[in-house]
Design a protein around this motif. Structure first.
Motif, PDB file in Angstrom:
ATOM      1  N   ASP A 167      28.882   6.657  66.202  1.00  0.00           N
ATOM      2  CA  ASP A 167      27.632   7.035  65.512  1.00  0.00           C
ATOM      3  C   ASP A 167      27.700   8.416  64.854  1.00  0.00           C
ATOM      4  N   GLY A 168      28.855   9.086  64.944  1.00  0.00           N
ATOM      5  CA  GLY A 168      29.041  10.365  64.270  1.00  0.00           C
ATOM      6  C   GLY A 168      28.570  11.576  65.043  1.00  0.00           C
ATOM      7  N   SER A 169      27.939  11.366  66.190  1.00  0.00           N
ATOM      8  CA  SER A 169      27.432  12.516  66.945  1.00  0.00           C
ATOM      9  C   SER A 169      28.536  13.293  67.645  1.00  0.00           C
ATOM     10  N   ILE A 170      29.783  12.774  67.610  1.00  0.00           N
ATOM     11  CA  ILE A 170      30.886  13.477  68.261  1.00  0.00           C
ATOM     12  C   ILE A 170      31.074  14.870  67.677  1.00  0.00           C
ATOM     13  N   GLU A 171      30.783  15.031  66.389  1.00  0.00           N
ATOM     14  CA  GLU A 171      30.919  16.344  65.756  1.00  0.00           C
ATOM     15  C   GLU A 171      30.038  17.372  66.456  1.00  0.00           C
ATOM     16  N   ASP A 172      28.834  16.971  66.864  1.00  0.00           N
ATOM     17  CA  ASP A 172      27.894  17.893  67.501  1.00  0.00           C
ATOM     18  C   ASP A 172      28.220  18.144  68.971  1.00  0.00           C
ATOM     19  N   LEU A 173      29.068  17.314  69.564  1.00  0.00           N
ATOM     20  CA  LEU A 173      29.443  17.498  70.962  1.00  0.00           C
ATOM     21  C   LEU A 173      30.672  18.392  71.116  1.00  0.00           C
ATOM     22  N   LEU A 174      31.374  18.644  70.014  1.00  0.00           N
ATOM     23  CA  LEU A 174      32.539  19.519  70.058  1.00  0.00           C
ATOM     24  C   LEU A 174      32.111  20.981  70.179  1.00  0.00           C
ATOM     25  N   GLU A 175      33.019  21.800  70.709  1.00  0.00           N
ATOM     26  CA  GLU A 175      32.773  23.241  70.794  1.00  0.00           C
ATOM     27  C   GLU A 175      33.325  23.911  69.542  1.00  0.00           C
ATOM     28  N   TRP A 176      32.430  24.246  68.625  1.00  0.00           N
ATOM     29  CA  TRP A 176      32.810  24.892  67.377  1.00  0.00           C
ATOM     30  C   TRP A 176      32.822  26.405  67.565  1.00  0.00           C
ATOM     31  N   ARG A 177      33.831  27.065  66.985  1.00  0.00           N
ATOM     32  CA  ARG A 177      33.984  28.507  67.105  1.00  0.00           C
ATOM     33  C   ARG A 177      34.138  29.106  65.715  1.00  0.00           C
ATOM     34  N   THR A 178      33.377  30.136  65.435  1.00  0.00           N
ATOM     35  CA  THR A 178      33.574  30.896  64.204  1.00  0.00           C
ATOM     36  C   THR A 178      34.828  31.746  64.372  1.00  0.00           C
ATOM     37  N   VAL A 179      35.711  31.711  63.371  1.00  0.00           N
ATOM     38  CA  VAL A 179      37.009  32.370  63.504  1.00  0.00           C
ATOM     39  C   VAL A 179      37.220  33.373  62.383  1.00  0.00           C
ATOM     40  N   GLU A 180      38.204  34.225  62.589  1.00  0.00           N
ATOM     41  CA  GLU A 180      38.578  35.238  61.619  1.00  0.00           C
ATOM     42  C   GLU A 180      40.081  35.445  61.696  1.00  0.00           C
ATOM     43  N   PRO A 181      40.673  36.135  60.707  1.00  0.00           N
ATOM     44  CA  PRO A 181      42.117  36.364  60.764  1.00  0.00           C
ATOM     45  C   PRO A 181      42.542  37.015  62.081  1.00  0.00           C
ATOM     46  N   GLY A 182      43.632  36.496  62.636  1.00  0.00           N
ATOM     47  CA  GLY A 182      44.121  37.007  63.912  1.00  0.00           C
ATOM     48  C   GLY A 182      43.754  36.147  65.098  1.00  0.00           C
ATOM     49  N   ASP A 183      42.828  35.194  64.933  1.00  0.00           N
ATOM     50  CA  ASP A 183      42.550  34.252  66.013  1.00  0.00           C
ATOM     51  C   ASP A 183      43.748  33.322  66.178  1.00  0.00           C
ATOM     52  N   PHE A 184      44.133  33.109  67.442  1.00  0.00           N
ATOM     53  CA  PHE A 184      45.282  32.260  67.747  1.00  0.00           C
ATOM     54  C   PHE A 184      44.884  31.264  68.827  1.00  0.00           C
ATOM     55  N   PHE A 185      45.240  30.003  68.613  1.00  0.00           N
ATOM     56  CA  PHE A 185      44.883  28.923  69.538  1.00  0.00           C
ATOM     57  C   PHE A 185      46.119  28.085  69.835  1.00  0.00           C
ATOM     58  N   TYR A 186      46.324  27.769  71.102  1.00  0.00           N
ATOM     59  CA  TYR A 186      47.311  26.761  71.484  1.00  0.00           C
ATOM     60  C   TYR A 186      46.551  25.474  71.769  1.00  0.00           C
ATOM     61  N   ILE A 187      47.041  24.353  71.213  1.00  0.00           N
ATOM     62  CA  ILE A 187      46.327  23.082  71.293  1.00  0.00           C
ATOM     63  C   ILE A 187      47.186  22.085  72.071  1.00  0.00           C
ATOM     64  N   PRO A 188      46.926  21.896  73.368  1.00  0.00           N
ATOM     65  CA  PRO A 188      47.709  20.906  74.118  1.00  0.00           C
ATOM     66  C   PRO A 188      47.447  19.497  73.612  1.00  0.00           C
ATOM     67  N   ALA A 189      48.440  18.623  73.776  1.00  0.00           N
ATOM     68  CA  ALA A 189      48.228  17.203  73.480  1.00  0.00           C
ATOM     69  C   ALA A 189      47.030  16.707  74.279  1.00  0.00           C
ATOM     70  N   GLY A 190      46.242  15.828  73.663  1.00  0.00           N
ATOM     71  CA  GLY A 190      45.054  15.301  74.316  1.00  0.00           C
ATOM     72  C   GLY A 190      43.788  16.072  74.016  1.00  0.00           C
ATOM     73  N   THR A 191      43.894  17.237  73.356  1.00  0.00           N
ATOM     74  CA  THR A 191      42.713  18.032  73.002  1.00  0.00           C
ATOM     75  C   THR A 191      42.065  17.455  71.746  1.00  0.00           C
ATOM     76  N   VAL A 192      40.819  17.058  71.834  1.00  0.00           N
ATOM     77  CA  VAL A 192      40.080  16.611  70.644  1.00  0.00           C
ATOM     78  C   VAL A 192      39.729  17.859  69.829  1.00  0.00           C
ATOM     79  N   HIS A 193      40.029  17.827  68.536  1.00  0.00           N
ATOM     80  CA  HIS A 193      39.867  19.038  67.737  1.00  0.00           C
ATOM     81  C   HIS A 193      39.549  18.700  66.281  1.00  0.00           C
ATOM     82  N   ALA A 194      39.113  19.721  65.561  1.00  0.00           N
ATOM     83  CA  ALA A 194      38.829  19.588  64.128  1.00  0.00           C
ATOM     84  C   ALA A 194      38.950  20.963  63.494  1.00  0.00           C
TER      85      ALA A 194
END
Length: 269
Positions: A109-136
């Protein structure tokens, strides 16, 4: 062209950007380029490095681990934000735990977008994304991605674009948990840092010449990615936006203010 410089592949994406920012723009280039890949070297075939450029949101997606992958090779990745428009965002994991049934319903139904944890980012932000992590990834970003060299992506939701979804495969490998806070950090442009020292690949940031401690970590074949300043491999200058392979750290010369990423296969030390 110096034989150590890695060839690039420009990949058109519906969410890509035209024109690209310097130093990636080409005269007369009207395609919406979303990714620039560096073709992996035979010395490091298990690691793939890309630049990503977004003008729209990417799909909500997930990658499998090696144990869950049909090829036996999973996809773990990391992102370093290089440029971000005001308010640009990324999503990793959910704001609260979600079971498989709820995840499927939200994807449909598209509501998955609203259930994700969105973060405002800027240059220098670094993220490691393990397999299995739902992301966008949101719009207005330029980032550098280092990943296992595989292209298995399962889409859960794609904003009604006419592209295939992979709900069964995605839900089978997806974690419904929040993203671990310890996998995000801030990286100053003039910092020397070990960004990833994991089982799949290793990634380091240098500012100028490496310290004695860092020098001890940089052994064996390595992919050299200058972000700014003067860097040379075997006496050939490597410009920002390009990349080259070095057989060892002795082949690399760093300017005093050069900001450089070094990617290595796992197990090199």
């Amino acid at each position: 062209m110096n034989s150590r410089i890695l060839p690039t592949k420009r990949v058109e994406k519906v969410w890509g950007r035209s024109p690209l920012p310097p130093p990636f723009a080409l005269p007369g280039d009207a395609e919406r380029i979303g990714e620039i890949w560096f073709e992996p070297s035979d010395a490091m075939p298990d690691v793939l490095v890309k630049y990503l450029f977004t003008s729209e949101k990417l799909s909500v997606q997930v990658h499998p681990s090696g144990a869950a992958s049909p090829t036996g090779r999973g996809k773990e990745e990391c992102w370093l934000i290089l440029a971000a428009e005001p308010g640009a965002r990324l999503a990793m994991g959910f704001t609260q735990s979600l079971d498989a049934e709820a995840m499927r319903a939200a994807a449909l139904d598209g509501s998955i977008e609203d259930l994700l944890e969105w973060r405002t980012v800027e240059p220098g932000d670094f993220f490691y994304i393990p397999a299995g992590t739902v992301h966008a990834i949101g719009q207005g970003l330029t980032l550098l991605e280092v990943q296992q060299n595989t292209d298995i992506t399962y889409r859960l939701y794609d904003y009604d674009r006419p592209r295939e979804l992979h709900l069964d495969a995605a839900i089978a490998v997806a974690s419904g948990k929040p993203y671990p806070a310890g996998l995000h950090r801030k990286v100053a442009p003039d910092a020397e840092a070990v960004l990833v020292d994991g089982p799949h690949f290793r990634l380091f940031q240098l500012h100028g010449e490496p310290s004695a401690d860092m020098l001890g970590r940089l052994q064996g074949p390595m992919q050299v990615l200058p972000l700014s300043g003067d860097v040379a491999v075997s006496d050939a200058r490597i410009a920002p936006g390009s990349s080259a392979m070095a057989s060892n750290i002795d082949e690399v010369e760093f300017g005093t203010a050069a900001r450089t990423l070094i990617a290595c296969s796992a197990g090199q030390s």
